[in-house]
Every structure is written in structure tokens, then in C-alpha cells.
Scaffold this active site. Structure first.
Site, PDB file in Angstrom:
ATOM      1  CD  GLU A 281     -12.480  46.236  80.294  1.00 38.50           C
ATOM      2  OE1 GLU A 281     -12.700  45.764  81.241  1.00 38.50           O
ATOM      3  OE2 GLU A 281     -12.185  47.322  80.067  1.00 38.50           O
TER       4      GLU A 281
ATOM      5  CB  ALA B 108      -9.640  50.614  82.210  1.00 33.86           C
TER       6      ALA B 108
ATOM      7  NE  ARG C  40     -12.084  40.439  76.758  1.00 34.67           N
ATOM      8  CZ  ARG C  40     -11.713  39.680  75.786  1.00 34.67           C
ATOM      9  NH1 ARG C  40     -11.494  38.448  76.054  1.00 34.67           N
ATOM     10  NH2 ARG C  40     -11.108  40.282  74.804  1.00 34.67           N
TER      11      ARG C  40
ATOM     12  NE  ARG D 270     -15.214  50.700  83.629  1.00 36.43           N
ATOM     13  CZ  ARG D 270     -14.922  51.516  82.439  1.00 36.43           C
ATOM     14  NH1 ARG D 270     -15.724  51.098  81.405  1.00 36.43           N
ATOM     15  NH2 ARG D 270     -13.885  52.267  82.416  1.00 36.43           N
TER      16      ARG D 270
ATOM     17  CB  THR E  66     -14.428  55.380  86.705  1.00 40.56           C
ATOM     18  OG1 THR E  66     -14.335  54.168  87.614  1.00 40.56           O
ATOM     19  CG2 THR E  66     -15.335  54.736  85.443  1.00 40.56           C
TER      20      THR E  66
END
Length: 781
Positions: free
Chosen positions: A723, A512, A343, A311, A443
Site C-alpha cells: 500500500e 493492511a 489500497r 486509518r 488497527t
């Protein structure tokens, strides 16, 4: 129907403020309860030569002292890669690694038993940071790569090239409730687990594995957590497994609640990163090439480090279209606790790198960094393909930028700051604008699924179970609203129950930022199933009342606690009456629901695909004042405009934006984890580890949600919010740098790192003053 209901308050708000909210440590058990304790390693790396538990086991009131030899199943906790033992066997690889477990009648007896344990260590060589790991070649796994275009050719043709590196620090999660678990043995092999976990299904799986029993013997329940922030996504499994082992060994309920200092010593943090970069750009500030290398400190085991690295790589360009880009990522193995989810999940580190690059480009060209950012934003019809091949759709960047620059009075305040800095020698002000473009979805594509169970009772009330967990973020409140809106009933008629693996199985972690998107759609699916069963019942009921057959199920509407015929609105029945009638007709009033995110996929090996369902956008302008003699700084004003689509609950969403920004502020300023040369964490308590306080909140804090920007790809056209706001705090970090730069009239770039602690600020200010003196000496000669 719009996302309106008469419920704005968090469903547990009154329980929170009155102290009546139940957490794991509050669950009443009885006199059978035993206290659990974890004995952990005092060495960062050592061989265990021998140990003797017999004296400890003989202490009256001590019911179990366990080592790895007493584990009936697998001695393994690794959630992805099986490289993390539940209890150390022959070697310890970080301070805080669990070696023994104790169950006794009191905490004092646990401490006596710990003191009675005999163990001999042989210390081994340690690796404690990224630099040492790179020197030793200590990788946790193969490197990752992604990119597009021809970076080297673009760098050679660029007007200007800059290169450098940035270090970002660790961050402690500092949830208010430390890790806690209560395990109660049931019949035969059954184990009931009450855990403060973000991932009940994974906790269930690992407890089953260490006990050597199938998953259907383990029930995990989560009423709520007292904060988590990613720290309880995988590492709550440890406490649950340790507690389950003790409950299994003793046949009695056992509870482990980690002491704050132990929690901080034993658990992983946000990954520290070393980011190396080289960028090519033109005189207008347009970046034509970027080569970036992300090096992550993974700690002693894999945990989620590669997903986090992924990510970070997927957000290494943030909100900017860079036609030629190469991104390399590596995770390095060190003798620290395994670093874990936090986070943003790598997004903050990736974005910090590119925001630092943009700032450096602007200072090199003597341009306002906000203008350089705007120049490089992703476009609408062109320049809208990410390095991994996904198109940026429904781009809100320009819209947010225009509105925020105007509402924050950016240009006017920039001039006022220049005037202030000329007039003040030891106080300097700075300002920065930074954006966020954050991809929403796991992901790991198969994790994008969720389940729910919805029950309607004869009195017209509704009970909802779903796979998400409540950690204070308001997920249950939103699920309550969604169920009420979809059924067309008052929220007071809906209750959301504790998350329970025996009711909703095989769930993904609440992480996520996808909790509402996934579970909300699953709840909606279950509600639709029940409504489809009720529609023919309603049409028949209304027809019988009117003594005709003109009402059809296609025209049935659920709204305002009533069910009616849209073509003949005077034909109505209350929701409660309809439910009672359906029960008498033997119609099922219960349904499971399921959802999987459509049209996403990601080839990890090729670094290409559509990993995200959509992007969330936001922007912040932060203004700071810095005392350059002490390094003390204060936030004067923060303006945030954030994109949440059609907000399900504006009060909760604004709270998430504010909280995310303040937590991000801690990461970029005051929160610094310090280890000594032996791998001991030096600041593992609230008196030495400084999270933001009331004094750190901006004096003038203006948060707005973007209006008129519905999201067609999520529940009720909303967007995730948990987030993305965290990264908006990078504006405060760069505002501090801007203030420091004013010392040298913006002619010399200040040395800078993250977090910008008081020490970092004071040292940077002194280096700038020394640079000025050197420049004056050279000029004098």
C-alpha cells in the site's frame, strides 16, 4: 541467511502470460452447472410496494428465482455492523442493491426471467453526497476524535494561520477479474465455495449464516484472484452468498460472474472525502498547530468505513511532527453503494489533506515545499511521537530525503523548470517531492494473527498452505521463498497450494499490507517445528555414519538441500535422505504454524496506543508538463526511493512500488466517478472510466529500494510494500499544481482539487488568468 534464492519470478508468471492460470470462471464443472444472475434496484432510494415472481419461475430452464423470503438463514451481509441485507426486503437504498437471484441453464434464460419479474416501487428522497448528508444530519455512526497538545492556544500564538478545504474523489477498483463465485453442494448440508475473495474465513462465516448452517459445513477455496485492491475484502462476500443461496435452492452447482458494468454499478468505491483544516505556522515553515476534520462518504451501509476513517485519522499528519493537533472524523450515510476498502485504506485521503496543507504553507511563505517538508519531518531522538502516542522508531525519512534529493538532481531540475516556464506560454512544467510514512498492522488488533500448514513428503518436497490470498501481488511467491530459505532447500522443491478454510481456519483478510508479515511468520513457525523434530534425527543419523556420538542437534544446519553438523561440516546428509529416515522413525513431517504480532494495542475510544508494528517510509519526486489550454499533462520523470527493509524479492517489490504509484496516479488525475442527480453512475465501463494506460507511465521512471535499512520487526527483516507506494503519487498531483502556479509566476495559488482531471486543470488555468487580468486592471487604476 540473507534473503537470497534463485527464484525471482512470480510463481504464476508463466501461467499468467500463457493464459493457463485458473480463476474462478475457469474451473471446470460439467453439464450440471447453472448460471446465476442478480436482479438489482434501479432506484437510489425507494420503497418496494409489491413483487410477483411466479411468471419468472414458470419459465422452462429457470431453476430458481429467490427473494429475501427464500433465505434459510440470516438476511444479512454486514461484516462488522449488521446493517446490510443480503437481499432487499421492503426498501432499497442504492442503485445496484440486490433484490432477487436467478439460476437458470443459460444467461439468456436468466435475462428472460428478470424481464418477467413484476415489482412496484415508490421512490423516496435521496442523499447522494457529503454536503447533502451533512445538511440532513445523516451520520452512519458517532464521530471519532484524536489528537495531542493544545491546538487553540497554538493557533492563537502562531505567526500565520491558513484554513481551507479539500475534496478527494471516489475511485473504482477496476480489478481485471470481476466478482465471481462458484458454489457446489456437497453431502447433506455441505457447501463448497470457490470465491474471488481476499477474506476466505469471513466469506465462510457469512455463507454459513445466510444458509443457516455451521461454519464446518462450508469450505471456501481461493487459488488466486485477478486483482482485488481491497474491493474483494468484504464485497466478495456478496457474490459468494448469492451463489451459495442459489446452489442450496437448486441442489446443483451455480456460478455468478458479474458483468463489468454491473460490477461497477453494484460495488463500493474508495471513499470520497471532504477535508476541512486550519493550520498555524511560523516564518520558517514549521507547523505548530493543525485542526483537521475528515468527512467520509460511507454510502448506504457501514461496511469497513469506520476502520478506513480511523486509518485516515492515523495518517492525517503523514511524515510530519505537529505538536498541537486535533483530528475529527465522521462517516456520512448516502444512497450510494457502500464504499469499501481500497489500497491505502484511508491513508491516501488523510495524507492528501496534510500534503495540501504543506504545499499551501510553502506557497504562502514563497519557499520550496520540499524544504518545508524537511523542516517538519519526524525527528530521530525528539519530535518523534505521533498524535496517538506511538513513537516513530527506525525513522528513515532524513536518509531517504538526502539520497533522493541528490539522485533526482532536484535543485538542478528546479532551476531548469523555471527557465522552461519563462520561455513557454502555454506549456508549463512543475515538480514536487512528497513522502510517505505508513503504519503496518491491522488497527483492529486481534486481526494481527495468521496460520499455516506445512507438509513435508518422503521425496523431500514441501507443500505449504497459509491463510493469505494471492491476488497478483506475489504473496505465494514470497511464502515459497520463506519456506525454502527456512528449510535450506531449493524453491523448486516447495509448492504453495490454494488458500483453503478447511486447512487453515480463522484467518484474517489479506489486507493492511500485512500478508507477508503475518503469514510469513506463521510459515516460519511451522517450518521451525518440523526442523526441531528433524534435528535429533539428523544428529543420530550423522553419528551412526561416523560411528561416534559427537554430533549434537544444537549444531545441525539446514542449507543448500543438505543437513550437516556446523562443527564438523564434512558430516552431511541430503534433505531428502533425512526426511526419508525421519519417516521410517515415525517422526511427524507435518505441522501447523501460528503467529500473532507482539507489542501492539490500540484504545479506539481514547485515540491512543501503539496500533502499528512498524512504519514503512518512501519518497517520490515527480515532474510533469501541462498543456494549460487543454489540461493534458504528461509525466516527464519520476524518481522513487522506497523502504522495504531487507527485500524478500526485489523484483516483486519494485513491481509493487511501480504499480502502486501508477494506481495512485489514476486516483489523483484521470479517475473520476460521476453520478447524476438520481444516483446513477454515469461512467461504469472502460470506455468512460479512465484508469491509467501505457501512455500515462512516466517517460523516465526510476525506482530504487532503500539499501542498508533492515527491519527487525518482520519476517527476515523485510517490510510490507503493497500500500505505501500508492500515496507517492500525491507528488504528481502537486507537481501539476506547481505547473499551474507558474502561470501567475507563483504569485497566486491555483484553485485545486483531487482528482486533477483535464477539466479541473483547464478551469484552474482560466481562473488564474482571470486573476492576473483583474490584478492588472487594479494596478492600472
Amino acid at each position: 541467511m540473507a534473503n537470497k534464492s534463485n527464484i525471482e519470478v512470480h510463481e504464476s508468471a508463466m501461467l499468467h502470460v500463457t493464459g493457463r492460470a485458473l480463476y474462478v470462471d475457469d474451473i471446470p464443472v460439467g453439464e450440471q452447472l447453472l448460471v446465476g444472475k442478480v436482479v438489482y434496484s434501479p432506484h437510489a432510494h425507494a420503497q418496494i410496494n409489491s413483487f410477483d415472481l411466479q411468471t419468472a419461475r414458470r419459465i422452462p430452464g429457470v431453476h430458481a428465482v429467490l427473494s429475501f423470503r427464500d433465505i434459510p438463514g440470516e438476511n444479512q451481509l454486514g461484516p462488522v455492523v449488521k446493517d446490510e441485507p443480503c437481499l432487499a426486503e421492503n426498501e432499497v437504498t442504492f442503485i445496484g442493491q440486490a433484490i432477487f437471484l436467478i439460476a437458470a441453464e443459460t444467461e439468456e434464460l436468466c435475462r428472460r426471467a428478470e424481464a418477467a419479474i413484476k415489482i412496484e416501487y415508490e421512490p423516496l428522497e435521496t442523499i447522494l453526497n457529503i454536503d447533502e448528508a451533512m445538511t440532513a444530519g445523516s451520520l452512519l455512526g458517532p464521530e471519532r476524535r484524536m489528537g495531542s497538545g493544545d491546538v487553540q492556544a497554538a493557533l492563537s500564538e502562531a505567526e500565520y494561520v491558513l484554513e481551507g478545504e479539500l475534496r478527494t474523489g471516489a475511485q473504482e477498483h477496476w480489478y481485471l477479474e470481476t466478482h465471481a463465485s462458484l458454489c457446489i453442494p456437497g453431502e447433506e448440508r455441505e457447501m463448497n465455495v470457490y470465491s474471488s475473495t481476499q477474506h476466505p474465513s469471513e466469506t465462510q462465516a457469512l455463507v454459513a449464516e445466510v444458509l443457516g448452517i455451521p461454519r464446518n459445513e462450508v469450505k471456501v477455496e481461493v487459488r488466486r484472484m485477478g486483482g482485488a485492491f481491497g474491493g474483494k475484502e468484504t464485497q466478495a462476500n456478496h457474490t459468494a452468498c448469492w451463489t451459495a443461496l442459489l446452489a442450496h435452492a437448486t441442489g446443483r452447482p451455480v456460478k455468478i460472474r458479474l458483468f463489468r458494468d454491473d460490477d461497477q454499478i453494484m460495488t463500493g468505491k474508495r471513499h470520497p472525502y471532504l477535508i476541512k483544516y486550519k493550520t498555524g505556522f511560523n516564518s520558517d515553515g514549521k507547523i505548530v498547530a493543525l485542526e483537521v476534520e475528515l468527512n467520509s462518504n460511507g454510502g448506504a451501509a457501514t461496511d469497513l468505513s469506520f476502520a478506513i476513517l480511523e486509518r485516515a485519522m492515523l495518517h492525517a499528519e503523514n511524515a510530519y511532527y505537529i505538536p498541537n493537533i486535533s483530528i475529527t472524523g465522521r462517516v456520512w450515510k448516502t444512497n450510494l453503494p457502500s464504499n469499501t476498502a481500497f489500497r491505502g485504506f484511508g491513508g491516501p485521503q488523510g495524507m492528501a489533506g496534510i500534503e495540501n496543507v504543506i504545499d499551501r504553507v510553502a506557497r504562502f511563505l514563497k519557499k520550496d515545499a520540499a524544504d518545508v517538508r524537511f523542516t517538519n519531518f519526524y525527528g530521530q531522538e525528539k519530535n518523534n511521537i505521533t498524535p496517538y502516542g506511538q513513537q516513530v522508531e527506525d525513522n528513515r525519512l532524513q536518509m531517504i530525503y538526502d539520497q533522493l534529493v541528490a539522485s533526482s538532481e532536484y535543485e538542478k531540475r528546479r532551476e531548469e523548470i523555471e527557465v522552461f516556464n519563462v520561455a513557454h506560454e502555454f506549456e508549463k512544467r512543475g515538480m514536487a517531492l512528497t513522502p510517505v510514512k505508513f503504519g503496518i498492522s491491522f488497527t483492529t488488533s486481534f486481526l494481527n494473527q495468521a496460520g499455516a500448514l506445512v507438509n513435508v513428503y518422503q521425496d523431500g518436497t514441501v507443500l505449504v498452505n497459509h491463510g493469505g490470498t494471492e491476488m497478483g501481488q506475489g504473496l505465494h511467491t514470497k511464502m515459497k521463498q520463506i519456506a525454502a530459505l527456512e528449510f535450506g532447500i531449493s524453491p523448486e522443491r516447495v509448492k504453495v497450494n490454494a488458500t483453503d478454510t478447511s486447512k487453515v481456519p480463522n484467518t484474517s483478510a489479506t489486507a493492511a499490507s500485512a500478508g507477508t508479515d503475518l503469514n510469513g511468520m506463521a510459515v516460519k513457525n511451522a517450518v521451525e517445528t518440523i526442523k526441531n523434530r528433524l534435528r535429533p534425527v539428523a544428529a543420530d543419523y550423522l553419528n551412526k555414519q561416523a560411528c561416534d556420538t559427537t554430533s549434537s542437534e544444537e549444531d545441525i544446519v539446514f542449507e543448500n538441500n543438505e543437513v550437516f553438523d556446523a562443527a564438523k561440516p564434512d558430516r552431511r546428509v541430503t534433505f531428502r535422505e533425512l526426511v526419508q529416515n525421519a519417516y521410517l522413525r515415525q517422526v511427524s513431517l507435518s505441522s501447523t504454524g501460528f503467529y500473532r504480532t507482539p507489542d501492539i494495542g490500540w484504545d479506539r475510544d481514547k485515540g491512543h496506543g501503539r496500533p502499528f508494528n512498524y512504519f514503512a517510509f518512501g519518497m517520490a519526486v515527480s515532474e510533469v508538463e501541462v498543456d494549460i489550454l487543454t489540461g493534458h499533462h504528461r509525466l516527464l520523470r519520476v524518481d522513487i526511493l522506497h523502504d522495504v527493509g531487507d527485500s524478500l524479492n526485489p523484483a516483486i517489490d519494485i513491481g509493487q512500488v511501480e504499480g502502486g504509484y501508477i494506481q495512485g496516479l489514476g486516483w489523483v488525475t484521470t479517475e473520476e466517478c460521476k453520478w447524476d442527480s438520481h444516483g446513477r453512475l454515469l461512467n461504469h465501463s472502460p470506455d468512460t472510466y479512465k484508469i491509467p494506460s501505457v501512455q500515462d507511465i512516466p517517460r523516465d521512471f526510476r525506482v530504487q529500494l532503500l539499501q542498508g535499512a533492515p527491519n527487525p520487526r518482520a519476517i527476515r527483516k523485510s517490510k510490507a510494500v503493497a500500500e505505501p507506494p500508492f500515496m507517492l503519487a500525491l507528488s504528481a498531483w502537486l507537481a501539476i499544481k506547481d505547473a499551474l502556479s507558474a502561470i501567475a509566476d507563483h504569485e497566486i495559488e491555483p484553485p485545486f482539487s483531487l482528482p486533477a482531471t483535464n477539466e479541473v486543470i483547464v478551469l484552474a488555468a482560466e481562473k488564474l488568468r482571470q486573476a492576473i487580468r483583474n490584478k492588472q486592471l487594479v494596478g492600472g487604476k
